[in-house]
Design a protein around this motif. Structure first.
Motif, short mmCIF file in Angstrom:
data_model
loop_
_atom_site.label_atom_id
_atom_site.label_comp_id
_atom_site.label_asym_id
_atom_site.label_seq_id
_atom_site.Cartn_x
_atom_site.Cartn_y
_atom_site.Cartn_z
N ALA A 119 -40.42 -31.67 -33.20
CA ALA A 119 -39.43 -31.29 -32.18
C ALA A 119 -39.38 -32.25 -31.01
O ALA A 119 -38.31 -32.54 -30.47
N GLY A 120 -40.55 -32.79 -30.60
CA GLY A 120 -40.59 -33.64 -29.42
C GLY A 120 -40.40 -35.11 -29.69
O GLY A 120 -40.55 -35.92 -28.76
N ARG A 121 -40.06 -35.48 -30.92
CA ARG A 121 -39.85 -36.90 -31.25
C ARG A 121 -38.77 -37.50 -30.32
O ARG A 121 -37.68 -36.94 -30.18
N GLY A 176 -29.38 -41.69 -36.60
CA GLY A 176 -30.36 -42.43 -37.39
C GLY A 176 -31.77 -41.91 -37.17
O GLY A 176 -32.54 -41.72 -38.12
N LEU A 177 -32.12 -41.63 -35.91
CA LEU A 177 -33.45 -41.11 -35.60
C LEU A 177 -33.63 -39.69 -36.12
O LEU A 177 -34.74 -39.28 -36.48
N PHE A 178 -32.54 -38.92 -36.16
CA PHE A 178 -32.60 -37.57 -36.73
C PHE A 178 -32.87 -37.64 -38.23
O PHE A 178 -33.78 -36.98 -38.76
N THR A 236 -35.16 -35.36 -26.83
CA THR A 236 -36.01 -35.02 -27.97
C THR A 236 -35.21 -34.73 -29.22
O THR A 236 -34.03 -34.37 -29.17
N TRP A 237 -35.91 -34.84 -30.34
CA TRP A 237 -35.31 -34.67 -31.67
C TRP A 237 -34.67 -33.29 -31.84
O TRP A 237 -33.57 -33.18 -32.37
N LEU A 238 -35.35 -32.24 -31.37
CA LEU A 238 -34.82 -30.90 -31.59
C LEU A 238 -33.57 -30.63 -30.78
O LEU A 238 -32.54 -30.22 -31.33
N TYR A 239 -33.64 -30.89 -29.48
CA TYR A 239 -32.56 -30.46 -28.59
C TYR A 239 -31.41 -31.45 -28.50
O TYR A 239 -30.25 -31.04 -28.30
#
Length: 427
Positions: free
Chosen positions: A245-247, A205-207, A270-273
């Motif tokens: 990326a850091g979200r 959901g956050l992605f 984080t959002w990216l990794y």
């Protein structure tokens, strides 16, 4: 591109032209006005149901939680329809889309009207005249199952701290239900596994909360004549990847007026990794064999023994209108069909064999668009891990080339559609 050609020997590879296009900063998808029009149109059609997906995923993770009979988990309350997207509107953490932060107007209209007219939500639901959340849940379960794509996140789901956080939330949720508390005491691992899955609801959901305004802004820029090439579309995605990326990726549960932090933001996911890269690997490449469309003989090794070798994602999909999640997810195709921009509908009318064929056509367009998204991910990884495309050091360019080649080698399988999308005749 001239520098790369002069500093490196000629490339011998079945997709040499695609690799050289990546070396020049381009996309796996060829640079044509038709391709641009298709992918931007489908990004718009995808973003609107995605606006429902991310809101409902968070609602299930945060509010429905462990409800043993979640009959109404797809019925979003007004609170979540009004929930501000952190990347849209005037008060956004990072302004990506210039539109409203609450649910998209076209989504609200469809929820109220559907294709059959205004009626109670339950009747729309029973008539299957609704957004197909089953597609979103299928993506979530794929991410949950392919746990090797997200090692740090999954290690935390097995940690004592996570178990303690989940335990507090479970006991608080069932504090007035002695039967369920008794079940939890008898089968603690069963409940814990459900909470782990709910953490993936929150993760996805956050992605998608990020991707929804990104796609909507791309559509608006195209309509305004400010996005004119496939490369510009890919670069917009690359810049977006680095911007967000850091979200933080987290999982909070709200029970009454109290918030229980199952995965606190302080964990630093984080959002990216922990979301974007696992999503691309799992959903674009892997997923799982398609149930009900082909018989697989595992003993004859028709299904890879290693999950990392699965190749059933959208980048390998044989687009068939089978009416189920799978090839690619036709539930998503049905959702996108409701929100196609007029110019894409007109395009399909020129190339379809009737209205029913439109689902197949938009599925193929979606496949093209995801090759462009994958190109953005590849370029972002190269930018983060390797060297600039205009680097003057031949050794650095050779390492870039090796990276691009390794990525393209994944499409040497017969099932891959990279060769198909190189021509407009793939319909």
């Amino acid at each position: 591109m001239t520098q790369t050609q002069t500093k490196l020997p000629p490339l011998k590879h079945p997709f040499a032209d695609v690799i050289q296009r990546l070396e020049a900063g381009g996309s796996m998808l060829p640079e044509t006005p038709e391709n641009l029009m298709q992918i931007i149109g489908i990004y718009k059609a995808y973003a609107i149901p995605m606006d429902f997906y991310w809101r409902d995923l968070l609602y299930i993770a945060e509010r429905v939680f462990l409800n043993p009979l979640p009959f109404f988990k797809y019925f979003l309350p007004q609170e979540y329809l009004d929930l501000p997207n952190h990347y849209a509107g005037k008060d956004a953490d990072l302004g990506v889309w210039r539109g409203e932060a609450s649910a998209h107007p076209e989504l609200l209209e469809f929820i109220a009207q559907g294709e059959t007219g205004k009626m109670p939500k339950l009747l729309h639901h029973l008539n299957h005249d609704r957004i197909n959340m089953e597609f979103a849940e299928a993506c979530m379960r794929a991410m949950f199952w392919h746990e090797d794509t997200n090692p740090r996140f999954n290690a935390y789901l097995d940690s004592d701290e996570y178990k303690a956080n989940a335990d507090r939330a479970i006991k608080a949720y069932f504090k007035n239900n002695p039967v369920m508390l008794g079940m939890y005491k008898l089968f603690p691992d069963m409940f814990l596994e459900q909470v782990r899955q709910l953490s993936y609801y929150s993760n996805l959901g956050l992605f998608w909360e990020v991707m929804c305004p990104v796609f909507l802004e791309m559509s608006d820029l195209f309509d305004e004549g400010k996005m004119t090439t496939v490369k510009e579309a890919m670069d917009f995605l690359v810049n977006g990847i680095f911007a967000v990326a850091g979200r933080p990726i987290y999982h909070h549960v709200y029970i009454g007026d109290e918030c229980y932090e199952i995965i606190p933001k302080s964990q630093g996911f984080t959002w990216l990794y922990e979301a974007a890269l696992p999503y691309v690997e799992t959903v674009f490449y892997r997923t799982s064999p398609f149930r009900g469309t082909k018989s697989y003989n595992a003993q004859a090794k028709q299904i890879p023994e290693n999950q990392a070798e699965f190749h059933y994602g959208i980048l390998y999909a044989d687009v068939l209108p089978v009416g189920m999640a799978g090839i690619p997810p036709t539930l998503l195709m049905d959702d996108m069909w409701h929100f196609l921009p007029d110019y894409l509908v007109d395009y399909y009318k020129q190339h379809c064999r009737g209205e029913d064929d439109m689902l197949v056509q938009l599925g193929i367009t979606f496949q093209r668009s995801m090759y462009n998204v994958t190109s953005a991910v590849i370029q972002a990884l190269r930018q983060a891990l390797l060297y600039p495309l205009d680097d003057t050091n031949p050794e650095h360019l050779a390492k870039n080339r090796a990276f691009f080649t390794a990525q393209i080698d994944r499409f040497l399988r017969d099932e891959a559609r990279l060769q198909d999308i190189q021509t407009s005749e793939y319909r």
